[in-house]
Motif scaffolding. Structure first.
Motif, mmCIF file in Angstrom:
data_model
loop_
_atom_site.group_PDB
_atom_site.id
_atom_site.type_symbol
_atom_site.label_atom_id
_atom_site.label_comp_id
_atom_site.label_asym_id
_atom_site.label_seq_id
_atom_site.Cartn_x
_atom_site.Cartn_y
_atom_site.Cartn_z
ATOM 1 N N ILE A 38 0.856 -1.202 0.000
ATOM 2 C CA ILE A 38 0.000 0.000 0.000
ATOM 3 C C ILE A 38 0.881 1.237 0.000
ATOM 4 C CG2 ILE A 38 -1.802 1.268 1.217
ATOM 5 C CD1 ILE A 38 -2.728 -1.304 2.409
ATOM 6 N N LYS A 39 0.516 2.163 -0.884
ATOM 7 C CA LYS A 39 1.226 3.453 -0.918
ATOM 8 C C LYS A 39 0.211 4.553 -0.603
ATOM 9 C CE LYS A 39 2.588 5.594 -4.926
ATOM 10 N NZ LYS A 39 3.468 6.043 -6.013
ATOM 11 N N THR A 40 0.515 5.415 0.367
ATOM 12 C CA THR A 40 -0.434 6.471 0.751
ATOM 13 C C THR A 40 0.188 7.848 0.549
ATOM 14 O OG1 THR A 40 0.319 6.115 2.999
ATOM 15 C CG2 THR A 40 -1.828 5.221 2.416
ATOM 16 N N VAL A 41 -0.714 8.824 0.519
ATOM 17 C CA VAL A 41 -0.286 10.203 0.282
ATOM 18 C C VAL A 41 0.587 10.719 1.402
ATOM 19 C CG1 VAL A 41 -1.138 12.459 -0.456
ATOM 20 C CG2 VAL A 41 -2.548 10.442 -0.724
ATOM 21 N N GLU A 42 0.283 10.241 2.614
ATOM 22 C CA GLU A 42 0.991 10.786 3.789
ATOM 23 C C GLU A 42 2.481 10.529 3.727
ATOM 24 O OE1 GLU A 42 -1.773 8.919 4.172
ATOM 25 O OE2 GLU A 42 -3.137 10.593 4.628
ATOM 26 N N ARG A 43 2.860 9.486 2.961
ATOM 27 C CA ARG A 43 4.300 9.177 2.911
ATOM 28 C C ARG A 43 4.915 9.579 1.591
ATOM 29 N NH1 ARG A 43 2.259 4.354 4.915
ATOM 30 N NH2 ARG A 43 2.652 3.348 2.904
ATOM 31 N N ALA A 44 4.206 10.444 0.870
ATOM 32 C CA ALA A 44 4.699 10.802 -0.460
ATOM 33 C C ALA A 44 6.037 11.497 -0.409
ATOM 34 C CB ALA A 44 3.668 11.673 -1.177
#
Lengths: 435, 355
Positions: free
Chosen positions: B76-82
């Protein structure tokens, strides 16, 4: 910088002419020498023999290197070592005698070993009726005499465990001595027999029953049928060909074969519609031998070939010298019926030369020597006594191929562990052979 | 988020190193034959789309399998860790049970766009199928156990070919075969009367051996064999009828019935206590000697002496009887051994002789 050779002629044509001239002169002098020598030696042939004895050409087989045998017990058990079995046996005989004078003539010791074998040969002659049974022994013992003397001379030069006060070996004898001599299968070391009891002590004389098959998805049905003509008492069974059917594995086939009282399973491997490998399984659960085949030539393609009959052939096994070689030799021996039908006059030869086992099948006939032919020479290069007027004519039958042993598995197939594996790196030394 | 558009614009229009364009259908008509593929390992569909591109979406999910253990993981890739590229992907191990894994995906990707959850589940399904099939194949290979023999390196292959050629040249196989066969013949491995040799050749061999005095031979036997062989030759040339006449003329015997019936002799021998008739002529010499000694022991009666004479006379004929037995017909094919069977005489005759 530029090498200035004052003798080099600049003009190419002239240079070539000069070279031709010089070469011709050299060849002329050589030819004159040769003819003069021949005339000289025709008058007294001892000179020729002396010269021949001194100028023996060195061959790879005469330069063969052996591995060191660490402790005799260890050595005889292993298969990886390239140890000459004949040599080991003879050393044992000599140790038993416990006489080590300074200058030993190797032939003296050969005499002892020969004496053991001679009565066997003699009894074979006398008991004529049971020719086949004794013949089996005789064909194994017959070549021993000439082997020993040459082998000893060679081996003495190479052996590392010989007592230092032994006389240096005599002039190297003819190369065709032990390298191509018939293997005496009685000389197997006991440790080897202990390791493979099933292979070395077949109970009485069982006629072998061979199951011939191919690898999965193979198209070599004709060649497999040829193999059935080769091994008496064999049958060819195809592998399951249908896509969705159950494919029997080699273990299952061997299990089935054991139940049907087969003695061997022979699997023919294929590459690009040509036979590439031969796997021989000694049942039950015996060692599995993997060979690779090269130069498979069918009978029809051989010039002057004949058609085989179904007489049991005689067997000739040449040149198997190490424990591994003896193991292979025993395997081949067990593939054929022990009592050959000599009225069939067919002979199957497995000749090992430098780890390549040449398989041939011939029909022979003993005939008178024609005027233009030479007499047969023994392994030591001298004429065979008593049969100077006899030659054997050979007509080749059936397939001929070359085998090379690649792997020996303890059980059936790879995962049962390997006794011996061929490694390409081991072949770097030109003079070391494993069979 | 905003950067996604920019990234996609650049990737799609200009250059993307993961893009694979193959000849095929790139329009939106037929979806199954698309030709733009994405080689990025995190791509969930494998196609190069605005929705599927892992680079152009800061919120993304995919399923991948671990090669070492055959387990499936949800990435999973999320915006918070962009802003932390080395921590973009959150790796979650899924259960090896397919339904449970589906449920896990559902609960992890709850409230996510349907496209991504759907594609993830599809990918999960496909990867489990692949895994199952691979296991089945491995098991089958395990059972069959046929190992692929790898091809030999060309250098080694060439080396072996050359060596084989040289070895064959050095071997001189046919010479060795000839030598071995003649050696077997000479040493007598084929027996006293071998079936694979012609008469003349065998005689030559034997004469040669005697001349060079190899092998142990009884001198008495020698002469016996030679004589008998000559007899055989002579008798063979004539017809069998004449043969009997000749024999009867040669040896004096009272017994008229003893034509060529060795069965007669067998009974006789048993009665006298000597050995019965043997096939090979070589035994006859020793038999004669034995019987002579036997009879000497029994006592020199006139009867026994007379019998002895008759015996010896008959013995000669007995020798000739096995001759046709061992005789071969010269033929071009493999030689066959023709055996003659003769019936032993009945008891009455034996009694007559005894008197």
């Amino acid at each position: 910088m530029a090498s200035f050779n004052p003798l080099r002629i600049g003009n190419k044509l002239k240079r070539q002419q000069q070279h031709q001239k010089v070469k011709k002169q050299k060849e002329n002098t050589k030819r004159d020498d040769r003819f003069q020598r021949r005339r000289h030696e025709d008058k007294n042939p001892e000179l020729r023999e002396a010269r021949r004895a001194k100028n023996v050409p060195a061959t790879i087989d005469s330069k063969r290197t052996w591995d060191e045998a660490n402790a005799d017990e260890e050595a005889e058990g292993k298969l990886g070592l390239s140890v000459d079995v004949l040599h080991t046996k003879r050393r044992k005989v000599e140790e038993e005698e416990k006489q080590v004078p300074d200058e030993i003539n190797p032939e003296d010791h050969v005499g002892d070993v020969e004496d053991d074998e001679e009565p066997a040969a003699v009894s074979g002659t006398e008991a004529g009726g049971d020719g086949d049974g004794d013949g089996e022994e005789d064909e194994l013992d017959s070549m021993l005499g000439s082997d020993d003397s040459d082998d000893d001379a060679e081996a003495d030069a190479q052996a590392k465990q010989d007592p230092p006060d032994r006389a240096p070996s005599e002039a190297p004898s003819a190369a065709a001595s032990a390298a191509t001599a018939t293997t005496d299968l009685n000389l197997t070391p006991d440790a080897l027999i202990a390791r493979f009891p099933a292979l070395f002590t077949p109970s009485a004389d069982i006629d072998p029953k061979v199951l011939v098959t191919t690898a999965l998805n193979s198209t070599l049905h004709w060649e497999a049928q040829l193999l059935t003509s080769l091994f008496p008492g064999s049958a060819y069974i195809r592998r399951t060909a249908h896509f969705r059917s159950y494919k029997y594995s080699v273990r299952e086939i061997c299990h089935y074969a054991t139940n049907q009282s087969y003695t061997h399973v022979v699997i023919l491997n294929e590459e690009r519609k040509k036979p590439k490998g031969l796997d021989i399984v000694h049942l039950p659960a015996g060692p599995m031998f993997h060979f690779s085949i090269s130069n498979w030539v069918e009978g029809a393609r051989l010039p002057g070939h004949g058609n085989p009959t179904n007489h049991y052939p005689e067997l000739i096994l040449n040149g198997f010298r190490t424990p591994l070689g003896l193991l292979a030799a025993h395997l081949f021996k067990s593939l054929f019926p022990p009592r050959p039908e000599i009225q069939g006059r067919q002979v199957v030869t497995l000749h090992n030369q430098r780890d390549y086992i040449f398989f041939r099948r011939h029909r022979y006939v003993f005939r008178d020597k024609r005027g233009t032919e030479k007499s047969i020479q023994g392994t030591d290069g001298k004429l065979m006594k008593g049969v100077e007027e006899i030659r054997a004519g050979l007509q080749e039958l059936g397939p001929r191929f070359t085998l090379k042993l690649r792997r020996v598995d303890k059980g059936i197939q790879f995962r049962s562990g390997q006794e011996w594996v061929w490694e390409a790196g081991a072949e770097k030394v030109r003079t070391r052979f494993s069979l | 988020m905003a950067s996604d558009e920019i990234v996609w614009h650049y990737i799609n229009q200009k250059h993307c190193s993961f893009k694979l364009k193959l000849p095929g259908n790139s329009s939106s008509h037929q979806k199954s034959t698309k030709s733009n593929f994405c080689r990025n390992e995190h791509n969930v569909t494998g196609l190069c789309n605005r929705q599927s591109c892992p680079l152009a979406n800061s919120r993304y999910a995919t399923i991948r399998s671990d090669p070492t253990n055959q387990r499936l993981y949800l990435y999973i890739k999320t915006v918070e860790r962009a802003h932390l590229p080395n921590r973009w992907w959150e790796k979650i191990r899924l259960s090896s049970n397919y339904t449970k894994a589906l449920q896990q995906v559902d609960e992890r990707l709850i409230y996510w766009p349907k496209f991504l959850t759907h594609k993830c589940k599809q990918r999960l399904t496909r990867l489990t199928q692949v895994r199952v099939r691979a296991q089945r194949l491995a098991k089958e290979d395990e059972r069959l156990g046929e190992r692929l023999v790898s091809r030999m390196a060309p250098k080694i292959r060439r080396r072996e070919e050359t060596r084989e050629r040289k070895a064959e040249a050095a071997a001189k196989i046919e010479r060795a075969i000839e030598r071995e066969l003649v050696e077997r013949l000479r040493s007598g491995a084929y027996g006293d009367r071998p079936l694979n040799v012609e008469e003349n050749v065998w005689k030559k061999v034997m004469r040669g051996l005697e001349r060079s005095q190899e092998g142990v031979r009884d001198e008495a036997l020698d002469e016996g064999i030679e004589e008998e062989e000559e007899e055989y030759e002579r008798e063979y040339e004539r017809e069998p009828g004449e043969q009997e006449a000749e024999a009867e003329v040669e040896y004096v015997s009272d017994i008229e019935e003893s034509d060529d019936e060795a069965g007669d002799m067998e009974e006789f021998d048993d009665w006298l206590g000597g050995e019965s008739a043997e096939e090979e002529g070589s035994e006859d010499g020793s038999d004669e000697e034995e019987e002579a000694s036997d009879e000497a022991e029994e006592g020199a009666d006139d009867d026994t002496a007379a019998l002895k004479q008759k015996l010896e006379g008959l013995k000669r004929k007995r020798d000739s009887a096995p001759a046709p037995k061992a005789r071969k017909k010269p033929s071009k094919g493999p030689k066959t051994n023709i055996e003659y069977e003769y019936v032993p005489e009945p008891q009455q005759r034996a009694m007559e002789l005894a008197r």
